[in-house]
Design an enzyme around this catalytic site. Sequence first.
Site, PDB file in Angstrom:
ATOM      1  N   CYS A   1      -2.300   1.245  -4.058  1.00 30.91           N
ATOM      2  CA  CYS A   1      -2.876   2.457  -3.844  1.00 30.91           C
ATOM      3  C   CYS A   1      -2.735   3.353  -5.335  1.00 30.91           C
ATOM      4  O   CYS A   1      -1.664   3.274  -5.969  1.00 30.91           O
ATOM      5  CB  CYS A   1      -2.074   3.385  -2.873  1.00 30.91           C
ATOM      6  SG  CYS A   1      -2.596   5.074  -2.670  1.00 30.91           S
TER       7      CYS A   1
ATOM      8  N   GLU B   1      -5.198  -3.408   3.855  1.00 33.88           N
ATOM      9  CA  GLU B   1      -4.009  -2.750   4.428  1.00 33.88           C
ATOM     10  C   GLU B   1      -3.425  -2.123   3.210  1.00 33.88           C
ATOM     11  O   GLU B   1      -3.493  -2.474   1.865  1.00 33.88           O
ATOM     12  CB  GLU B   1      -3.187  -3.935   4.684  1.00 33.88           C
ATOM     13  CG  GLU B   1      -1.535  -3.657   5.031  1.00 33.88           C
ATOM     14  CD  GLU B   1      -0.664  -3.561   4.210  1.00 33.88           C
ATOM     15  OE1 GLU B   1       0.627  -3.457   4.501  1.00 33.88           O
ATOM     16  OE2 GLU B   1      -0.890  -3.922   2.948  1.00 33.88           O
TER      17      GLU B   1
ATOM     18  N   ARG C   1       7.872  -0.223  10.364  1.00 32.11           N
ATOM     19  CA  ARG C   1       7.276  -0.442   9.227  1.00 32.11           C
ATOM     20  C   ARG C   1       5.682   0.189   9.548  1.00 32.11           C
ATOM     21  O   ARG C   1       5.042  -0.298  10.113  1.00 32.11           O
ATOM     22  CB  ARG C   1       7.193  -1.668   9.046  1.00 32.11           C
ATOM     23  CG  ARG C   1       6.384  -2.065   7.509  1.00 32.11           C
ATOM     24  CD  ARG C   1       6.415  -3.469   7.083  1.00 32.11           C
ATOM     25  NE  ARG C   1       5.949  -3.789   5.842  1.00 32.11           N
ATOM     26  CZ  ARG C   1       6.822  -3.750   4.605  1.00 32.11           C
ATOM     27  NH1 ARG C   1       8.252  -3.511   4.816  1.00 32.11           N
ATOM     28  NH2 ARG C   1       6.374  -3.751   3.584  1.00 32.11           N
TER      29      ARG C   1
ATOM     30  N   ARG D   1       1.918   1.006   8.644  1.00 31.22           N
ATOM     31  CA  ARG D   1       0.950   0.665   7.588  1.00 31.22           C
ATOM     32  C   ARG D   1      -0.306   1.081   7.740  1.00 31.22           C
ATOM     33  O   ARG D   1      -0.607   1.172   9.099  1.00 31.22           O
ATOM     34  CB  ARG D   1       0.999  -0.712   7.185  1.00 31.22           C
ATOM     35  CG  ARG D   1       2.267  -1.345   6.280  1.00 31.22           C
ATOM     36  CD  ARG D   1       2.256  -0.545   4.814  1.00 31.22           C
ATOM     37  NE  ARG D   1       3.492  -1.086   4.050  1.00 31.22           N
ATOM     38  CZ  ARG D   1       4.624  -0.505   4.077  1.00 31.22           C
ATOM     39  NH1 ARG D   1       4.811   0.531   5.001  1.00 31.22           N
ATOM     40  NH2 ARG D   1       5.646  -1.016   3.499  1.00 31.22           N
TER      41      ARG D   1
END
Length: 420
Positions: free
Chosen positions: A167, A210, A254, A256
């Site tokens: 990112c 992802e 988690r 995502r």
Amino acid sequence: MKMTEKVSIDEFDGKKFKIRFTVEVDNKKAVLTHYLQNRRNGIQTHFEEEATQYLKEITTYKNEVENINLVEDTAEQHLLFEIETVPFPAPTNPTFTFIDLFAGIGGFRLALQNLGGECVFTSEWDKFSQTTYRANFGQVPFGDITKESTKRYIPAEFDVLCGGFPCQPFSHAGLKKGFEDTRGTLFFDVVDIINSRRETENPVKIVFLENVKGLKNHDKGNTLKTIIKTLEKLGYETKYEILNSRNFGVPQNRERIFIIGWLKDDTKSFNFPLGIDRDNEIIYKKEDLKDIKETNVGSILINKPEEKYTISDKLYAGHIRRRKEHKEKGNGFGFSSVNENSTYTSTISARYYKDGSEILIEQKNANPRKLTPREAANLQGYPSDFLIPVSDNQAYKQFGNSVSVPVIQTVFNEIQKQLM
């Protein structure tokens, strides 16, 4: 482009020798291992001449220095055998092809191979991740994807582009510029690959990306808006969703974000598998997932881990002190501990190797311990025969950076059903 005609390398059986080979130094092993696997499965590569030259150099060296009578065909068969005997070779009768960008240790690849896909190109710049990738899949990933000298090895035709790109911030002007504004970011390289095939007979059919959950609100949402707008300008319908691994049979909290792009087609649409129903009950139970045996933390733990994984008195005292300080400030942060009866852990990250504070395992009459690397692999849904050929610290970084394999596999299974 960084080229060489004489370099020292590690041979595939662990011996070192010098070769003359006019290919970028960082990609020489990738060239040969990709060529051999593609040839094994009847896929023609556009860099066959470079690969066969490399094979010839290996043969010449072994004959001259080791004084053996080896022919190129024999050397090729030896290396082909090595590729075929890795834990997770490519399927011999694939139903689709894909490229694996920012590949890490191959979480995307493992999931897509389980569903019949063949990886025809992979890129990962970290040398330790490359080691793990090759040990498990028989291929050395190509290096820096930002370089044209790496991109030139990508085949002209493949069905799916997948990867967990890092990112990075785009400027606010990106909402107007789109593709152009992504320059200088790694997402630009994804777009560049897609765009280069846009007007050909073989455009990329599916884009499967992802990223961390924070991408949704990164730069006040401008980063995600730029990504979606850019993909739409390239001719793709898009959808994104935040998914939690714990809802897909993985005992880890988690979250995502996943972005799916498919070539515009009025007859097709896509709905994400959320893993939960309207009553917030988990849909994907353990029997639905190939690589997870149970859905509680106890199932991933090793019975008698080595003593070295138990944290020291000094480190434990530091964890307790920091937890108390955070509690007094009202932010609730501190180390996270679980036991074999816990339903799920917190998120494992690449920094886990530092102090294990995200996930500590409670022990009777002893300080808590860190996960072992094998437990970290289990926590991300990797099968038990997945090889870990690196140090503990590197393994923690690799699994912390990885995708949860069952989530990728479940999502792509829906992609196949709905879009392909």
